[in-house]
Design a protein around this motif. Structure first.
Motif, mmCIF file in Angstrom:
data_model
loop_
_atom_site.group_PDB
_atom_site.id
_atom_site.type_symbol
_atom_site.label_atom_id
_atom_site.label_comp_id
_atom_site.label_asym_id
_atom_site.label_seq_id
_atom_site.Cartn_x
_atom_site.Cartn_y
_atom_site.Cartn_z
ATOM 1 N N GLN A 63 36.113 106.844 22.147
ATOM 2 C CA GLN A 63 35.268 105.703 21.858
ATOM 3 C C GLN A 63 33.825 106.133 21.601
ATOM 4 N N ILE A 65 30.192 104.422 21.757
ATOM 5 C CA ILE A 65 29.494 103.253 22.282
ATOM 6 C C ILE A 65 28.064 103.260 21.734
ATOM 7 N N CYS A 86 28.242 97.749 21.442
ATOM 8 C CA CYS A 86 29.402 97.738 20.548
ATOM 9 C C CYS A 86 30.237 98.991 20.803
ATOM 10 N N SER A 87 31.521 98.888 20.504
ATOM 11 C CA SER A 87 32.443 99.999 20.737
ATOM 12 C C SER A 87 33.251 100.282 19.475
ATOM 13 N N TYR A 88 33.328 101.556 19.115
ATOM 14 C CA TYR A 88 34.196 101.996 18.027
ATOM 15 C C TYR A 88 35.394 102.718 18.618
ATOM 16 N N SER A 89 36.594 102.258 18.264
ATOM 17 C CA SER A 89 37.835 102.885 18.710
ATOM 18 C C SER A 89 38.320 103.833 17.623
ATOM 19 N N TRP A 95 35.387 98.651 14.815
ATOM 20 C CA TRP A 95 34.323 98.308 15.748
ATOM 21 C C TRP A 95 34.582 96.928 16.354
ATOM 22 N N LEU A 139 34.277 103.473 30.339
ATOM 23 C CA LEU A 139 35.090 103.372 29.135
ATOM 24 C C LEU A 139 36.429 102.700 29.433
ATOM 25 N N GLU A 142 35.125 98.809 30.647
ATOM 26 C CA GLU A 142 34.076 98.344 29.734
ATOM 27 C C GLU A 142 33.071 97.455 30.445
#
Length: 268
Positions: A63, A65, A86-89, A95, A139, A142
């Protein structure tokens, strides 16, 4: 050409180029994958952003962040003080926006989150009194939590020091501490902070990078010119020469080689 290293985990490195594009790369295999632009990003010239990068063992996913906030000196958004998270997987290659951060990340440095125990850590301030604390973002669940600072650190300006990882443990270091290094021996236990006084080191400013593998008494210190190994017991340092290495260094953190592939994690 990388302009800034934003984080490292399991052999993968999050980095930004001169055009502010963000990539996940493996320096060992030389694989490079561009992270898509966030649809939640604030306007570039009206805001600031700090990053974090880590691995979530529950979802087996990496991830990215981001914590973004408006430039309050900007005439377009003088009253916007929320910290957007915001979180990118990597697995989903997408996102999503999460709950805002309750902390003031604008005080201090725009540093990347320090990864320990599957949590990203920043030195922050608690509003409205602006007392300093360590904000830890998990993580896994969250959510933010707080890590207690060493009791002897001046709480008013602790945010201007720096978080580091030494031997897998969370540390606080900075010139405002007289080049003393505080290490949290047991994660999350405030009473477990120990102070490591660093004396007789000629390089300035100095930064702890890591500990020697298999030893918690030898700490690698570095600056832009080179690195030395400092022994806690003897309070002495020895120079280290890297064969074929560069004349100067950009000290950002530690890196461990692996064959991990970001492209193989993305779901088809």
């Amino acid at each position: 050409m990388w302009e800034e290293v934003l984080g490292s985990c399991n052999g993968l490195v999050l980095a930004k180029d001169v055009d502010d594009k963000v990539f996940i790369t493996n320096p060992t295999t030389r694989e490079v994958m561009e992270v898509p632009f966030s649809p939640f990003a604030l306007p570039e010239h009206e805001s600031f952003v700090m990053y974090g990068f880590g691995y979530n063992s529950c979802t087996e996913d990496y991830q990215v962040i981001t914590i973004s906030f408006w430039d309050t000196d900007n005439e377009h958004n003088p009253d916007c003080t929320d910290m957007y998270v915001c979180s990118y997987s990597l697995r989903e290659n997408s996102w999503r926006k999460m709950s805002d951060s309750p902390y003031d990340h604008a005080v201090g440095h725009l540093t990347s989150g320090i990864l320990v125990n599957e949590k990203l850590h920043w030195l922050t301030s608690v509003m409205p009194g602006y007392s300093s604390t360590i904000a830890a973002f998990s993580l896994v669940n969250e959510e933010f939590s707080e890590i207690e600072l060493p009791s002897s650190i001046n709480n008013d300006n602790a945010v201007f020091n720096e978080l580091v990882v030494v031997g897998g443990k969370l540390g606080v270091f900075g010139t405002r501490l007289g080049n003393d290094l505080w290490v949290m021996e047991e994660y999350g236990v405030g009473a477990s902070w120990i102070k490591v006084s660093i004396h007789g080191v000629e390089i300035d400013p100095v930064k702890p990078i890591c500990s020697i593998e298999g030893s918690d008494r030898d700490i690698v210190l570095g600056d832009e010119d080179g690195i030395v190994v400092y022994n806690i017991d003897d309070r002495r340092c020895r120079n280290v020469r890297i064969e074929g290495g560069p004349n100067g260094f950009s000290i950002g953190g530690t890196y461990v080689e692996s064959l991990e592939s970001a492209k193989c994690i993305i779901r088809a």
